[in-house]
Scaffold this motif. Structure first.
Motif, PDB file in Angstrom:
ATOM      1  N   LEU A  40       4.475  10.805  -9.517  1.00  0.00           N
ATOM      2  CA  LEU A  40       3.674  10.602 -10.866  1.00  0.00           C
ATOM      3  C   LEU A  40       2.710  12.361 -11.438  1.00  0.00           C
ATOM      4  O   LEU A  40       2.502  11.985 -11.560  1.00  0.00           O
ATOM      5  N   GLY A  41       3.012  12.706  -9.350  1.00  0.00           N
ATOM      6  CA  GLY A  41       1.003  13.374  -9.814  1.00  0.00           C
ATOM      7  C   GLY A  41       0.555  13.444  -9.488  1.00  0.00           C
ATOM      8  O   GLY A  41      -0.631  14.139  -9.894  1.00  0.00           O
ATOM      9  N   LEU A  42      -0.112  12.297  -9.306  1.00  0.00           N
ATOM     10  CA  LEU A  42      -0.948  11.515  -8.973  1.00  0.00           C
ATOM     11  C   LEU A  42      -2.540  11.579  -7.969  1.00  0.00           C
ATOM     12  O   LEU A  42      -1.349  11.075  -6.404  1.00  0.00           O
ATOM     13  N   ASP A  43      -3.806  11.854  -7.266  1.00  0.00           N
ATOM     14  CA  ASP A  43      -4.510  11.768  -6.951  1.00  0.00           C
ATOM     15  C   ASP A  43      -4.515   9.604  -6.232  1.00  0.00           C
ATOM     16  O   ASP A  43      -4.919   8.944  -7.512  1.00  0.00           O
ATOM     17  N   TRP A  44      -3.906   8.981  -5.550  1.00  0.00           N
ATOM     18  CA  TRP A  44      -4.154   7.631  -5.105  1.00  0.00           C
ATOM     19  C   TRP A  44      -5.041   6.952  -4.822  1.00  0.00           C
ATOM     20  O   TRP A  44      -5.668   5.813  -5.622  1.00  0.00           O
ATOM     21  N   GLN A  45      -5.952   7.765  -4.820  1.00  0.00           N
ATOM     22  CA  GLN A  45      -7.828   7.401  -4.891  1.00  0.00           C
ATOM     23  C   GLN A  45      -7.979   7.674  -6.072  1.00  0.00           C
ATOM     24  O   GLN A  45      -9.320   6.192  -6.036  1.00  0.00           O
ATOM     25  N   GLU A  46      -7.664   8.098  -7.019  1.00  0.00           N
ATOM     26  CA  GLU A  46      -7.837   7.755  -8.487  1.00  0.00           C
ATOM     27  C   GLU A  46      -7.497   6.574  -9.233  1.00  0.00           C
ATOM     28  O   GLU A  46      -8.248   6.259 -10.178  1.00  0.00           O
ATOM     29  N   ILE A  47      -6.518   6.719  -8.426  1.00  0.00           N
ATOM     30  CA  ILE A  47      -5.895   5.114  -9.308  1.00  0.00           C
ATOM     31  C   ILE A  47      -5.798   3.936  -8.968  1.00  0.00           C
ATOM     32  O   ILE A  47      -5.999   3.068  -9.707  1.00  0.00           O
ATOM     33  N   ALA A  48      -6.310   3.617  -7.838  1.00  0.00           N
ATOM     34  CA  ALA A  48      -6.639   2.299  -7.213  1.00  0.00           C
ATOM     35  C   ALA A  48      -7.901   1.929  -7.454  1.00  0.00           C
ATOM     36  O   ALA A  48      -8.843   2.689  -7.750  1.00  0.00           O
ATOM     37  N   GLU A  49      -7.905   0.321  -7.565  1.00  0.00           N
ATOM     38  CA  GLU A  49      -8.841   0.115  -7.954  1.00  0.00           C
ATOM     39  C   GLU A  49      -9.920  -0.484  -6.289  1.00  0.00           C
ATOM     40  O   GLU A  49      -9.051  -0.868  -5.431  1.00  0.00           O
ATOM     41  N   LEU A  50     -10.683   0.205  -5.651  1.00  0.00           N
ATOM     42  CA  LEU A  50     -11.321   1.081  -4.395  1.00  0.00           C
ATOM     43  C   LEU A  50     -12.268  -0.021  -4.050  1.00  0.00           C
ATOM     44  O   LEU A  50     -13.004  -1.014  -5.178  1.00  0.00           O
ATOM     45  N   PRO A  51     -12.787  -1.484  -3.648  1.00  0.00           N
ATOM     46  CA  PRO A  51     -13.888  -1.786  -3.306  1.00  0.00           C
ATOM     47  C   PRO A  51     -15.051  -1.495  -3.589  1.00  0.00           C
ATOM     48  O   PRO A  51     -15.337  -0.643  -3.158  1.00  0.00           O
ATOM     49  N   THR A  52     -16.101  -2.046  -4.060  1.00  0.00           N
ATOM     50  CA  THR A  52     -17.153  -1.567  -3.941  1.00  0.00           C
ATOM     51  C   THR A  52     -18.528  -2.140  -3.014  1.00  0.00           C
ATOM     52  O   THR A  52     -19.607  -1.574  -3.327  1.00  0.00           O
ATOM     53  N   GLN A  53     -17.774  -3.186  -2.421  1.00  0.00           N
ATOM     54  CA  GLN A  53     -19.496  -3.419  -1.136  1.00  0.00           C
ATOM     55  C   GLN A  53     -19.456  -2.838  -0.211  1.00  0.00           C
ATOM     56  O   GLN A  53     -20.567  -2.523  -0.253  1.00  0.00           O
ATOM     57  N   ASN A  54     -19.288  -1.433  -0.028  1.00  0.00           N
ATOM     58  CA  ASN A  54     -19.210  -0.161   0.740  1.00  0.00           C
ATOM     59  C   ASN A  54     -19.780   0.984  -0.281  1.00  0.00           C
ATOM     60  O   ASN A  54     -20.437   2.060   0.622  1.00  0.00           O
ATOM     61  N   LEU A  55     -19.889   1.120  -1.229  1.00  0.00           N
ATOM     62  CA  LEU A  55     -20.813   1.825  -1.877  1.00  0.00           C
ATOM     63  C   LEU A  55     -22.348   2.016  -1.822  1.00  0.00           C
ATOM     64  O   LEU A  55     -22.583   0.459  -1.580  1.00  0.00           O
ATOM     65  N   PRO A  56     -22.784   3.081  -1.871  1.00  0.00           N
ATOM     66  CA  PRO A  56     -24.374   2.769  -1.673  1.00  0.00           C
ATOM     67  C   PRO A  56     -25.105   2.134  -2.305  1.00  0.00           C
ATOM     68  O   PRO A  56     -24.399   1.728  -4.139  1.00  0.00           O
ATOM     69  N   THR A  57     -26.017   1.733  -2.317  1.00  0.00           N
ATOM     70  CA  THR A  57     -27.198   0.965  -3.127  1.00  0.00           C
ATOM     71  C   THR A  57     -27.515   1.532  -4.590  1.00  0.00           C
ATOM     72  O   THR A  57     -27.233   1.337  -5.355  1.00  0.00           O
ATOM     73  N   GLU A  58     -27.560   2.316  -4.022  1.00  0.00           N
ATOM     74  CA  GLU A  58     -28.198   3.549  -5.336  1.00  0.00           C
ATOM     75  C   GLU A  58     -26.206   3.434  -6.865  1.00  0.00           C
ATOM     76  O   GLU A  58     -26.999   3.361  -8.185  1.00  0.00           O
ATOM     77  N   ASN A  59     -25.461   3.115  -6.098  1.00  0.00           N
ATOM     78  CA  ASN A  59     -24.262   3.721  -6.786  1.00  0.00           C
ATOM     79  C   ASN A  59     -24.435   2.640  -7.675  1.00  0.00           C
ATOM     80  O   ASN A  59     -23.931   2.246  -8.866  1.00  0.00           O
TER      81      ASN A  59
ATOM     82  N   ARG B  72       1.134  -1.039   0.092  1.00  0.00           N
ATOM     83  CA  ARG B  72       0.031  -0.003   0.070  1.00  0.00           C
ATOM     84  C   ARG B  72       0.963   1.012   0.281  1.00  0.00           C
ATOM     85  O   ARG B  72       0.773   1.510  -0.705  1.00  0.00           O
ATOM     86  N   GLN B  73       1.967   1.165   0.978  1.00  0.00           N
ATOM     87  CA  GLN B  73       2.707   2.665   1.257  1.00  0.00           C
ATOM     88  C   GLN B  73       3.470   2.723  -0.392  1.00  0.00           C
ATOM     89  O   GLN B  73       3.740   3.333  -1.066  1.00  0.00           O
ATOM     90  N   ASN B  74       4.192   1.673  -0.834  1.00  0.00           N
ATOM     91  CA  ASN B  74       4.538   1.375  -2.211  1.00  0.00           C
ATOM     92  C   ASN B  74       3.945   2.496  -3.015  1.00  0.00           C
ATOM     93  O   ASN B  74       4.531   2.930  -4.264  1.00  0.00           O
ATOM     94  N   PHE B  75       2.352   1.454  -3.248  1.00  0.00           N
ATOM     95  CA  PHE B  75       0.988   2.177  -4.352  1.00  0.00           C
ATOM     96  C   PHE B  75       1.724   3.745  -3.844  1.00  0.00           C
ATOM     97  O   PHE B  75       1.239   4.444  -5.009  1.00  0.00           O
ATOM     98  N   MET B  76       1.215   4.351  -2.851  1.00  0.00           N
ATOM     99  CA  MET B  76       0.581   5.445  -2.646  1.00  0.00           C
ATOM    100  C   MET B  76       1.889   6.763  -3.105  1.00  0.00           C
ATOM    101  O   MET B  76       1.763   7.506  -3.479  1.00  0.00           O
ATOM    102  N   GLU B  77       3.463   6.131  -2.368  1.00  0.00           N
ATOM    103  CA  GLU B  77       4.403   6.727  -2.753  1.00  0.00           C
ATOM    104  C   GLU B  77       4.399   6.807  -4.551  1.00  0.00           C
ATOM    105  O   GLU B  77       5.011   8.027  -5.006  1.00  0.00           O
ATOM    106  N   ILE B  78       4.623   6.310  -5.239  1.00  0.00           N
ATOM    107  CA  ILE B  78       4.417   6.398  -7.020  1.00  0.00           C
ATOM    108  C   ILE B  78       3.516   6.621  -7.415  1.00  0.00           C
ATOM    109  O   ILE B  78       4.160   7.791  -8.446  1.00  0.00           O
ATOM    110  N   CYS B  79       2.382   6.563  -7.143  1.00  0.00           N
ATOM    111  CA  CYS B  79       1.590   7.838  -7.545  1.00  0.00           C
ATOM    112  C   CYS B  79       1.852   9.373  -6.864  1.00  0.00           C
ATOM    113  O   CYS B  79       1.928  10.445  -7.620  1.00  0.00           O
ATOM    114  N   PHE B  80       2.901   9.570  -5.832  1.00  0.00           N
ATOM    115  CA  PHE B  80       2.590  10.551  -5.064  1.00  0.00           C
ATOM    116  C   PHE B  80       3.782  11.407  -6.298  1.00  0.00           C
ATOM    117  O   PHE B  80       4.249  12.511  -6.870  1.00  0.00           O
TER     118      PHE B  80
END
Length: 791
Positions: free
Chosen positions: A63-82, A53-61
């Motif tokens: 490259l000038g990127l927001d790591w949350q926009e780059i990562a594949e985040l889990p969808t189980q916590n998304l609201p039902t309507e999403n 995780r730490q390496n992932f975030m440092e690579i994004c930093f």
């Protein structure tokens, strides 16, 4: 609890790659900036594999990127309507339309244009594409033996042999019929163009409108896969769609419901090291997502692996209508500013192509690649080159190396062991051996042995026979892949075009470092002067020689030697010369002699009645036949007609003799001949006398008597119509003499390298008594057979 590892999403990888490319870094440099000892985590990051995780975030930093926009985040916590939005924002048909719309420009960029060899600018596909056909079955002659194939040569056009007795059907119909298709074809047969056309038609909703086209050049895919270390076709397709903001679930929906048209071009172009891996991934993708439609293209010779569930078809050679359609589009496209000029040039091309002397060009121009070559040559000079050998040479080298080099394809690994000159020399020797043995077909074991023999001469160290045989198989597959050798049936091969075999035979004769060997081969070639099968070899050989003077003189001396020792034949040629000198005609003397030689041979040797030989020497004979020649031609034809009338001829055929004789206007300058012929006309039964008069005329032996009188008139007034009473042997010799001299003139017409003086000297002394043309006569060429393999 936060996950200990993260991986990039498909869209995130695309964004990261763009940022990485802008910085022009290497993976090693990025690893050092992040503080990593190896670039392995960087490689995993860009291929969508989980990393710390730490390496992932440092690579994004970095490259000038927001790591949350780059990562594949889990969808189980998304609201039902999403979740609902991801799955049901569109129905499947709407989704297909939206995806096609988003990718429309990309498909246009991939498939809307194409490059033609030797044409500087790209050509719009729609302006050059011709509807292609496929052979309904590619196995109908698979189990024919070599003798059955040889028999087929006698019955069918040799160059269409691969398509004998096979039904041709629309290629588009096959695509619509079979959901999984392997399209095979010769080099340059239009496989890629056809796949581009399908992609465009689908993209525009005109064909398979319920699918999304994905066009992948497998060579490019293999290069990209090697660079990033990921050979997954599925990932490649997902990344391709994600780039256009198609989310993962939408991609999965398209795949699961079979809405992708996956077009995989050029399986044969994949580097050998990657081939097994690519095949494995294609198989896996087609089996896992079996509802989707797959089309793969591949050269016939490179086709080894058979994909389960795929129907195999072969692109057919162009027929005459397809050739005409391609030629029309080609010349119109080249003449962008003058459509009428392009159409006129296309018509001119087709007229020239269908002339008998251009048969070999027609035989080559059955694939778009070689037809394009013929169009390029014609565009430059408004005609095909007199030196046909240059055209055949270009066609041969296009298949052997230029077509692959133009597309940066390295097809085989034998190049460092067998250079291009050695490949050409080896093919030349195979052609020479097989042609000499009158074999258009040869077994796999034979051709591999020829290759092994050649390779053994190149290797300095002792090599085990098994290694040689293995190498010979590799070389054979290389020649197949280039489309120069073709497997016509199981274990039976031939050259793809007889024209190439003939070209290589001639090349084998003239290309040797020792002039003495070349001279011996030329002498040996003269043994085949009277075999029509070798006449094209003579023409090609003359066209390849740097100086053809000696070769042409050898042919002439050999021809003269046929008749030089026969007194009766010499008397005949003395008459021929005297007769030619007595007529008034603005033609070359040799053309006049050829004219009268043809008249005699038509009557005494029953050869076909034509003026081809005379026209070959002097084309102006065709403009307006001089009166003296026109009279003699008409008289000879009338005599021939009177001698062949059957005893029950209808009155109309007898009356036709009136029209066969020269008309009064032609005879104005010959009043005595005119009176004699008028008397002969009056002796013929007239239509108004009816059939009774005709029977009486026949019963009185009228036809033979009339023919004798006509012959007498011809002898007295024109010095033609002699009954030479040649023996059967003399007739045979005269036929050989006629054919040899006609071949000699054809060689001169082929623009072989001789001086103007030599050319005129040969023509001026053509068909004269031997004593007037040479101080000696060559004896029969029974020289030692030096024309052997490897000589």
């Amino acid at each position: 609890m936060a996950r200990r590892s993260l991986k990039a999403s498909i869209l995130g990888i695309q964004k990261a790659k763009k940022a990485f490319q802008v910085r022009e870094w290497t993976q090693e440099y990025l690893a050092s900036e992040v503080g990593l000892e190896t670039r392995q985590p960087i490689w995993k990051f860009f291929t969508g594999k989980p990393i710390e995780r730490q390496n992932f975030m440092e690579i994004c930093f970095q490259l000038g990127l927001d790591w949350q926009e780059i990562a594949e985040l889990p969808t189980q916590n998304l609201p039902t309507e999403n979740k609902q939005t991801l799955n049901d924002c569109w129905d499947i048909n709407t989704l297909v339309q939206v995806v096609r719309s988003r990718r429309s420009e990309k498909i246009q960029a991939q498939c809307a244009t194409m490059r033609l060899l030797d044409i500087a600018q790209p050509v719009e596909l729609k302006d050059i594409y011709v509807n292609v056909s496929i052979l309904n079955s590619i196995t109908s002659q698979r189990w024919l033996d070599i003798f059955e194939l040889q028999d087929l040569v006698q019955e069918f056009d040799y160059f269409g042999l691969g398509e004998v007795c096979q039904e041709r059907v629309s290629a588009m119909l096959s695509v619509a019929t079979y959901p999984k298709l392997m399209i095979l074809g010769k080099p340059g047969s239009g496989k890629t163009t056809f796949l581009q056309y399908i992609a465009q038609q689908c993209n525009q909703g005109k064909f398979l409108s319920d699918k999304v086209p994905i066009f992948i050049r497998l060579k490019n895919f293999a290069e990209d896969a090697t660079e990033i270390g990921d050979f997954s076709l599925l990932n490649y397709i997902i990344q391709e769609l994600a780039y256009f903001d198609i989310c993962d679930q939408q991609i999965q929906t398209l795949l699961a419901q079979g809405r992708l048209l996956i077009l995989l071009d050029g399986l044969d172009e994949v580097p050998e090291d990657d081939s097994a891996q690519i095949i494995k991934k294609i198989r896996k993708l087609s089996e896992e997502y079996y509802k989707n439609q797959f089309i793969i293209t591949c050269r016939i010779a490179a086709h080894q692996y058979r994909f389960e569930g795929f129907t195999e078809v072969e692109i057919a050679d162009f027929d005459l209508s397809q050739i005409e359609a391609f030629v029309q589009k080609w010349f119109v496209n080249i003449s962008r500013n003058d459509r009428e000029k392009g159409q006129a040039k296309a018509r001119q091309f087709m007229q020239k192509l269908q002339l008998s002397e251009n048969q070999q060009i027609r035989e080559l121009a059955v694939t778009p690649l070689l037809l394009n070559l013929a169009c390029c040559v014609f565009q430059a000079r408004s005609d095909f080159p007199a030196r046909r050998v240059e055209l055949y040479k270009q066609g041969f080298h296009i298949l052997l190396n230029r077509w692959d080099e133009a597309r940066n394809i390295k097809r085989d690994k034998i190049r460092r062991h067998l250079s291009l000159p050695h490949k050409v020399k080896l093919l030349s020797e195979i052609a020479a051996i097989t042609f000499k043995q009158e074999r258009y077909f040869f077994t796999k074991s034979n051709v591999r042995q020829y290759i092994a023999d050649y390779l053994s001469k190149l290797l300095t160290d002792e090599v085990k026979s098994e290694v040689l045989q293995l190498s010979s198989q590799t070389v054979l597959k290389s020649f197949e892949a280039h489309g120069l050798l073709v497997q016509r049936a199981q274990g039976v091969y031939s050259f793809s075009h007889l024209t190439f075999q003939e070209y290589l035979v001639a090349r084998n004769i003239v290309t040797h470092s020792e002039p003495e060997i070349v001279e011996q081969k030329l002498l040996w070639l003269l043994n085949h002067l009277h075999d029509p099968r070798w006449h094209k070899i003579f023409l090609l050989t003359a066209g390849m020689l740097r100086d053809a003077t000696e070769f042409l003189e050898l042919i002439k001396q050999h021809a003269d030697g046929l008749v030089g020792f026969d007194e009766q034949l010499q008397e005949f040629f003395i008459w021929l010369n005297q007769k030619s000198l007595s007529v008034k005609a603005p033609y070359k003397s040799a053309a006049i002699r050829a004219f009268y030689l043809s008249l005699v041979l038509v009557e005494d040797l029953t050869l076909s009645d034509n003026l081809a030989f005379s026209l070959a020497i002097d084309p102006s004979v065709a403009n307006h036949l001089a009166p003296d020649l026109a009279i003699d031609l008409a008289l000879s034809r009338a005599l021939s007609l009177s001698q062949t009338l059957p005893c029950n001829s209808p009155l109309e055929r007898v009356f036709a003799l009136n029209f066969a004789l020269p008309d009064e206007q032609t005879l104005v300058s010959k009043p005595e001949l005119q009176r004699s012929l008028q008397q002969l006309k009056e002796e013929l039964p007239m239509p108004d006398k009816g059939t009774q008069r005709l029977k009486e005329w026949w019963n009185a032996n009228g036809s033979q008597t009339w023919a004798k009188k006509l012959r007498f008139v011809m002898l007295r007034n024109c010095n033609i119509g002699h009954q030479w009473q040649f023996s059967e042997q003399q007739k045979k010799v005269l036929k050989q003499y006629y054919a040899a001299n006609q071949l000699l003139v054809d060689c001169l017409k082929s623009s072989c390298e001789v001086t103007t003086f030599v050319r005129e000297e040969i023509l001026e002394t053509l068909l004269l008594p031997v004593s007037r043309t040479s101080t000696y006569v060559l004896e029969d060429y029974k020289c030692a057979d030096v024309y052997q393999y490897g000589a």
